[in-house]
Design a protein around this motif. Sequence first.
Motif, PDB file in Angstrom:
ATOM      1  N   GLU A 133     -68.320 -25.961 -31.168  1.00 14.78           N
ATOM      2  CA  GLU A 133     -67.952 -27.350 -31.487  1.00 14.78           C
ATOM      3  C   GLU A 133     -69.185 -28.180 -31.816  1.00 14.78           C
ATOM      4  OE1 GLU A 133     -64.861 -29.215 -29.141  1.00 14.78           O
ATOM      5  OE2 GLU A 133     -64.036 -27.276 -28.576  1.00 14.78           O
ATOM      6  N   GLU A 155     -54.695 -27.421 -18.862  1.00 17.28           N
ATOM      7  CA  GLU A 155     -54.877 -28.604 -19.708  1.00 17.28           C
ATOM      8  C   GLU A 155     -55.177 -28.155 -21.132  1.00 17.28           C
ATOM      9  OE1 GLU A 155     -58.391 -30.587 -18.228  1.00 17.28           O
ATOM     10  OE2 GLU A 155     -59.615 -28.790 -18.486  1.00 17.28           O
ATOM     11  N   LYS A 156     -55.574 -26.876 -21.289  1.00 21.92           N
ATOM     12  CA  LYS A 156     -55.942 -26.338 -22.599  1.00 21.92           C
ATOM     13  C   LYS A 156     -54.692 -25.779 -23.280  1.00 21.92           C
ATOM     14  CE  LYS A 156     -60.314 -27.145 -21.742  1.00 21.92           C
ATOM     15  NZ  LYS A 156     -60.965 -26.438 -20.682  1.00 21.92           N
ATOM     16  N   LEU A 157     -54.761 -25.668 -24.616  1.00 18.28           N
ATOM     17  CA  LEU A 157     -53.549 -25.387 -25.403  1.00 18.28           C
ATOM     18  C   LEU A 157     -52.701 -24.230 -24.865  1.00 18.28           C
ATOM     19  CD1 LEU A 157     -51.952 -26.056 -28.096  1.00 18.28           C
ATOM     20  CD2 LEU A 157     -53.185 -24.123 -29.073  1.00 18.28           C
ATOM     21  N   PRO A 217     -46.095 -30.318 -26.451  1.00 19.77           N
ATOM     22  CA  PRO A 217     -46.685 -31.411 -27.233  1.00 19.77           C
ATOM     23  C   PRO A 217     -47.727 -30.914 -28.242  1.00 19.77           C
ATOM     24  CG  PRO A 217     -47.670 -31.339 -25.052  1.00 19.77           C
ATOM     25  CD  PRO A 217     -46.688 -30.205 -25.106  1.00 19.77           C
ATOM     26  N   VAL A 218     -47.343 -30.852 -29.506  1.00 19.69           N
ATOM     27  CA  VAL A 218     -48.267 -30.392 -30.559  1.00 19.69           C
ATOM     28  C   VAL A 218     -48.885 -31.628 -31.220  1.00 19.69           C
ATOM     29  CG1 VAL A 218     -48.391 -29.220 -32.789  1.00 19.69           C
ATOM     30  CG2 VAL A 218     -46.991 -28.266 -30.936  1.00 19.69           C
ATOM     31  N   TYR A 219     -50.228 -31.686 -31.237  1.00 19.89           N
ATOM     32  CA  TYR A 219     -50.902 -32.852 -31.810  1.00 19.89           C
ATOM     33  C   TYR A 219     -50.778 -32.839 -33.336  1.00 19.89           C
ATOM     34  CZ  TYR A 219     -53.432 -33.036 -27.282  1.00 19.89           C
ATOM     35  OH  TYR A 219     -53.787 -33.095 -25.962  1.00 19.89           O
ATOM     36  N   ARG A 225     -58.063 -22.954 -34.966  1.00 19.82           N
ATOM     37  CA  ARG A 225     -59.070 -22.553 -33.986  1.00 19.82           C
ATOM     38  C   ARG A 225     -59.294 -21.048 -34.122  1.00 19.82           C
ATOM     39  NH1 ARG A 225     -59.644 -27.196 -34.251  1.00 19.82           N
ATOM     40  NH2 ARG A 225     -59.740 -28.761 -32.596  1.00 19.82           N
ATOM     41  N   ASN A 229     -52.661 -24.128 -34.802  1.00 20.26           N
ATOM     42  CA  ASN A 229     -52.059 -24.365 -33.487  1.00 20.26           C
ATOM     43  C   ASN A 229     -50.560 -24.072 -33.469  1.00 20.26           C
ATOM     44  OD1 ASN A 229     -54.557 -25.208 -32.615  1.00 20.26           O
ATOM     45  ND2 ASN A 229     -54.135 -27.387 -32.926  1.00 20.26           N
ATOM     46  N   ARG A 237     -54.864 -36.203 -31.704  1.00 18.89           N
ATOM     47  CA  ARG A 237     -56.100 -36.486 -30.956  1.00 18.89           C
ATOM     48  C   ARG A 237     -57.021 -37.326 -31.840  1.00 18.89           C
ATOM     49  NH1 ARG A 237     -59.194 -31.140 -29.181  1.00 18.89           N
ATOM     50  NH2 ARG A 237     -57.960 -31.302 -27.280  1.00 18.89           N
ATOM     51  N   HIS A 277     -59.878 -35.594 -34.295  1.00 21.02           N
ATOM     52  CA  HIS A 277     -59.487 -34.178 -34.141  1.00 21.02           C
ATOM     53  C   HIS A 277     -60.179 -33.254 -35.147  1.00 21.02           C
ATOM     54  CE1 HIS A 277     -55.723 -31.508 -33.173  1.00 21.02           C
ATOM     55  NE2 HIS A 277     -56.867 -30.895 -32.927  1.00 21.02           N
ATOM     56  N   TYR A 328     -62.295 -24.534 -36.774  1.00 24.29           N
ATOM     57  CA  TYR A 328     -63.481 -23.840 -36.269  1.00 24.29           C
ATOM     58  C   TYR A 328     -63.400 -22.398 -36.748  1.00 24.29           C
ATOM     59  CZ  TYR A 328     -63.488 -27.564 -32.646  1.00 24.29           C
ATOM     60  OH  TYR A 328     -63.480 -28.749 -31.961  1.00 24.29           O
ATOM     61  N   TYR A 340     -49.738 -37.714 -21.798  1.00 26.92           N
ATOM     62  CA  TYR A 340     -48.628 -37.300 -22.666  1.00 26.92           C
ATOM     63  C   TYR A 340     -47.413 -38.237 -22.635  1.00 26.92           C
ATOM     64  CZ  TYR A 340     -51.188 -32.939 -23.298  1.00 26.92           C
ATOM     65  OH  TYR A 340     -52.148 -32.013 -23.626  1.00 26.92           O
TER      66      TYR A 340
HETATM   67  P1  TYD Z   1     -57.870 -27.274 -26.630  1.00 24.92           P
HETATM   68  O1  TYD Z   1     -57.274 -26.123 -25.895  1.00 24.92           O
HETATM   69  O2  TYD Z   1     -57.952 -28.596 -25.925  1.00 24.92           O
HETATM   70  O3  TYD Z   1     -59.300 -26.794 -27.146  1.00 24.92           O
HETATM   71  P2  TYD Z   1     -60.329 -27.507 -28.205  1.00 24.92           P
HETATM   72  O4  TYD Z   1     -59.939 -28.903 -28.380  1.00 24.92           O
HETATM   73  O5  TYD Z   1     -61.639 -27.378 -27.494  1.00 24.92           O
HETATM   74  O6  TYD Z   1     -60.244 -26.690 -29.439  1.00 24.92           O
HETATM   75  O7  TYD Z   1     -57.044 -27.510 -27.949  1.00 24.92           O
HETATM   76  C1  TYD Z   1     -56.879 -26.477 -28.914  1.00 24.92           C
HETATM   77  C2  TYD Z   1     -56.127 -27.074 -30.095  1.00 24.92           C
HETATM   78  O8  TYD Z   1     -54.793 -27.392 -29.668  1.00 24.92           O
HETATM   79  C3  TYD Z   1     -56.722 -28.381 -30.598  1.00 24.92           C
HETATM   80  O9  TYD Z   1     -56.594 -28.411 -32.021  1.00 24.92           O
HETATM   81  C4  TYD Z   1     -55.842 -29.462 -29.988  1.00 24.92           C
HETATM   82  C5  TYD Z   1     -54.497 -28.775 -29.866  1.00 24.92           C
HETATM   83  N1  TYD Z   1     -53.654 -29.211 -28.727  1.00 24.92           N
HETATM   84  C6  TYD Z   1     -52.330 -29.621 -28.934  1.00 24.92           C
HETATM   85  O10 TYD Z   1     -51.836 -29.625 -30.083  1.00 24.92           O
HETATM   86  N2  TYD Z   1     -51.588 -30.002 -27.860  1.00 24.92           N
HETATM   87  C7  TYD Z   1     -52.086 -30.020 -26.599  1.00 24.92           C
HETATM   88  O11 TYD Z   1     -51.360 -30.418 -25.646  1.00 24.92           O
HETATM   89  C8  TYD Z   1     -53.425 -29.575 -26.387  1.00 24.92           C
HETATM   90  C9  TYD Z   1     -54.032 -29.559 -25.016  1.00 24.92           C
HETATM   91  C10 TYD Z   1     -54.181 -29.176 -27.495  1.00 24.92           C
END
Ligand code: TYD
Length: 339
Positions: free
Chosen positions: A127, A191-193, A208-210, A217, A252, A276, A279, A283, A336
């Motif tokens: 990152e 907390e990670k995806l 929850p998909v951002y 990734r 994602n 986010r 965002h 990567y 969220y």
């Molecule tokens: P994350 O696991 O937080 O790792 P990083 O931000 O370090 O890559 O997120 C991975 C991807 O998933 C990132 O593009 C953000 C997305 N994401 C969502 O869509 N929803 C979520 O609830 C989370 C936590 C991440």
Amino acid sequence: MKILVTGGAGFIGSNFIYLLLSERPAWKIICVDALTYAANIHTLNDAMKSENFTFYKEDIRNRAGIDAIFEKEHPDVVVNFAAESHVDRSIENPEIFLETNIIGTAVLMDACRKYGVERFHQVGTDEVYGDLPLDRPDLFFHEDTPIHTSSPYSTSKASADLLVQAYHRTYGLPVTISRRSNNYGPYQFPEKLIPLMIHNATNDKPLPVYGQGLNVRDWLYVKDHCYGILAVLEKGKVGEVYNLGGHNEKANIEIVKTILAELGKPESLITYVTDRKGHDLRYAIDPSKAMKELGWAPTTMFGDGIKLTINWYREHTEWMRECTSGEYMKYYEKMYHNR
Ligand code: TYD
Ligand code: NAD
């Protein structure tokens, strides 16, 4: 060999400790971890049974505490995994990221200078290179790609990397840095995806998909990453940076749909939420230097790794319950609710 591992009660650090216990059984392992919200001490239950493993609850920002551990243990090698590691939290509260990821790294390196070590290894992230456009699949992060960060998290990690390189140049500290994109596997905090989506899908909660879920990734199974770090320690050249990766890019939304399919849950659980801030789009690591110079390459295909990961979480519901009770629910509500 005596190796001091910081952040060993977290996701990658604990996987690294288990790899060492099985692959380097003669090594003495000292784990230093402050046990923040991201740690689960039960993760280390099996390690605690080994006479080659010692645990210290200590904060890497605490100079006196860190010096006391070095004074007692005199490690040969230090691997720094300890960090605040979640981008979303860094957007909410950057300061702790600066303190732990930058100041904490400096405190550790000062102890390394004072007591002398053969190697200080900094576990970094790709990152620090910022992001790549979605429509240029020909572009990758190389070790000499300029540092160009987006979030307070990645900026704190880039600052730490620069400081590590400065300690090498200025004081001759024998350092190495590895940079890796997203890891997945056992013991990752939900907390990670991937663990968050597994947890929600298992409990029939919305996923929850951002944004539109199109951000890409580059995923690596955590055990492969740990073998990569070991290869840097044993074969890497002092002063060098190594990108660790395996060309496994996924959007994602693709990940989320794979998890739902594996768990036999409906896609109607997918909920698109506000994106986010800042965002990063994509990567993608070029790992050719590590492959050529260290003879390292990942061995777990994503299709296998995601099955192993989902099964691990299925079999460790108590571990997940410990992580998601208490503080986690407040975090989840804050991040969220009405997003
Ligand atoms: P994350 O696991 O937080 O790792 P990083 O931000 O370090 O890559 O997120 C991975 C991807 O998933 C990132 O593009 C953000 C997305 N994401 C969502 O869509 N929803 C979520 O609830 C989370 C936590 C991440
Ligand atoms: P994690 O959040 O799961 O674990 C971090 C650990 O560090 C926890 O056990 C926590 O208690 C400990 N810690 C935090 N602050 C501390 C402090 N001040 N003193 C002592 N211990 C402290 O993180 P992770 O995913 O295992 O990441 C480990 C390292 O790898 C981090 O440096 C991170 O930046 C890097 N990294 C992670 C990924 C990923 O996909 N998870 C990818 C690339 C790089």
